[in-house]
Write a protein that holds these residues in place. Structure first.
Motif, PDB file in Angstrom:
ATOM      1  N   CYS A 113       0.871  -1.172   0.000  1.00 22.33           N
ATOM      2  CA  CYS A 113       0.000   0.000   0.000  1.00 22.33           C
ATOM      3  C   CYS A 113       0.908   1.220   0.000  1.00 22.33           C
ATOM      4  O   CYS A 113       1.980   1.206   0.601  1.00 22.33           O
ATOM      5  N   GLN A 131      -3.550   3.847  -2.065  1.00 19.33           N
ATOM      6  CA  GLN A 131      -3.898   2.794  -3.012  1.00 19.33           C
ATOM      7  C   GLN A 131      -3.077   1.565  -2.666  1.00 19.33           C
ATOM      8  O   GLN A 131      -1.870   1.659  -2.415  1.00 19.33           O
ATOM      9  N   CYS A 132      -3.745   0.406  -2.624  1.00 19.81           N
ATOM     10  CA  CYS A 132      -3.074  -0.856  -2.319  1.00 19.81           C
ATOM     11  C   CYS A 132      -2.944  -1.684  -3.588  1.00 19.81           C
ATOM     12  O   CYS A 132      -3.714  -1.511  -4.537  1.00 19.81           O
ATOM     13  N   ASP A 134      -3.787  -4.590  -4.197  1.00 19.81           N
ATOM     14  CA  ASP A 134      -4.944  -5.429  -4.506  1.00 19.81           C
ATOM     15  C   ASP A 134      -6.097  -4.623  -5.105  1.00 19.81           C
ATOM     16  O   ASP A 134      -7.193  -5.139  -5.299  1.00 19.81           O
ATOM     17  N   ARG A 136      -7.600  -1.921  -3.810  1.00 19.43           N
ATOM     18  CA  ARG A 136      -8.380  -1.123  -2.858  1.00 19.43           C
ATOM     19  C   ARG A 136      -7.789   0.276  -2.726  1.00 19.43           C
ATOM     20  O   ARG A 136      -6.580   0.450  -2.803  1.00 19.43           O
ATOM     21  N   ARG A 137      -8.669   1.245  -2.514  1.00 18.29           N
ATOM     22  CA  ARG A 137      -8.275   2.635  -2.341  1.00 18.29           C
ATOM     23  C   ARG A 137      -8.899   3.166  -1.067  1.00 18.29           C
ATOM     24  O   ARG A 137      -9.892   2.653  -0.587  1.00 18.29           O
ATOM     25  N   LEU A 157     -10.225   2.141   4.060  1.00 17.32           N
ATOM     26  CA  LEU A 157     -10.397   1.851   2.645  1.00 17.32           C
ATOM     27  C   LEU A 157     -11.857   2.005   2.259  1.00 17.32           C
ATOM     28  O   LEU A 157     -12.751   1.958   3.114  1.00 17.32           O
ATOM     29  N   GLU A 158     -12.119   2.166   0.967  1.00 16.38           N
ATOM     30  CA  GLU A 158     -13.489   2.393   0.476  1.00 16.38           C
ATOM     31  C   GLU A 158     -14.427   1.252   0.829  1.00 16.38           C
ATOM     32  O   GLU A 158     -15.629   1.460   0.959  1.00 16.38           O
ATOM     33  N   ASP A 159     -13.890   0.032   1.006  1.00 17.60           N
ATOM     34  CA  ASP A 159     -14.755  -1.106   1.352  1.00 17.60           C
ATOM     35  C   ASP A 159     -15.072  -1.165   2.851  1.00 17.60           C
ATOM     36  O   ASP A 159     -15.693  -2.105   3.324  1.00 17.60           O
ATOM     37  N   THR A 161     -12.784  -1.357   5.312  1.00 18.09           N
ATOM     38  CA  THR A 161     -11.676  -1.926   6.062  1.00 18.09           C
ATOM     39  C   THR A 161     -10.876  -0.802   6.714  1.00 18.09           C
ATOM     40  O   THR A 161     -10.612   0.218   6.083  1.00 18.09           O
TER      41      THR A 161
END
Length: 188
Positions: A113, A131-132, A134, A136-137, A157-159, A161
């Motif tokens: 990340c 930004q990672c 995988d 994810r941002r 993260l946007e999800d 997490t």
């Protein structure tokens, strides 16, 4: 004259933005007291209860060891090791920072990340875009300890997490080798 006015306006914007209320969920300060317990909670929270206590004891023991404050000023004043605890894994790396530009990059195995902000490129706050590898941002919010050379933070993260961040030589010693290696899950 225009250049002086532009620089003064940019500096005032940065100072004023520090006085505005923080966005929801952000720390909202540039510096805060950080205790060894707080560093320990952030570095060990991902562990099961029986391992958490031993990890916390190791972190607190690290702070009890007398160490000279011989880290040279200059580049190392605003740079050093950083640990990010994400998805129960410890990502390690380096940060480089200043009031107007900050960047970090951490890795765990083949996952990474990175994040940063750059006031010169239009960033309007000191929240780092992340930004990672995988895909994810998200964002990271860092707050310095009162010494200005170490600190804590949070990544979201946007999800949804969330991750804990600890940075600086006093808190970590160094990223490689990680001082709490017994509490780092192996790389994938």
């Amino acid at each position: 004259m225009f250049r002086i006015l532009a620089v003064a306006t940019a500096a005032a914007s940065v100072l004023i933005s520090g006085c505005l209320p923080p966005p929801p969920g952000h720390f909202g300060s540039f510096a805060t007291p950080v205790t060894p317990d707080e560093y320990g909670r952030r570095l060990c929270r991902h562990l099961e209860l029986e391992d958490y206590a031993a990890c916390l004891s190791e972190v607190l023991g690290y702070f009890e060891e007398p160490r000279p404050d011989d880290l040279p000023y200059g580049r190392n004043s605003n740079a050093g090791p950083i640990a990010l605890v994400l998805d129960r894994r410890v990502y390690l790396g380096r940060y480089d920072g200043s009031p107007l530009v900050t960047r970090f990059r951490v890795t765990h195995g083949n996952q990474s990340c990175q994040g940063g902000y750059d006031a010169f490129a239009g960033s309007t706050d000191a929240i780092l875009d992340v930004q990672c590898s995988d895909g994810r941002r998200g964002w990271a919010d860092l707050t310095s300890a009162l010494d200005g050379r170490n600190g804590i933070g949070r990544l979201e993260l946007e999800d949804g997490t969330q991750a804990e961040i600890v940075y600086g030589y006093t808190a970590l010693g160094q990223a490689e080798p990680y001082p709490y290696v017994h509490w780092t899950p192996p790389a994938d």
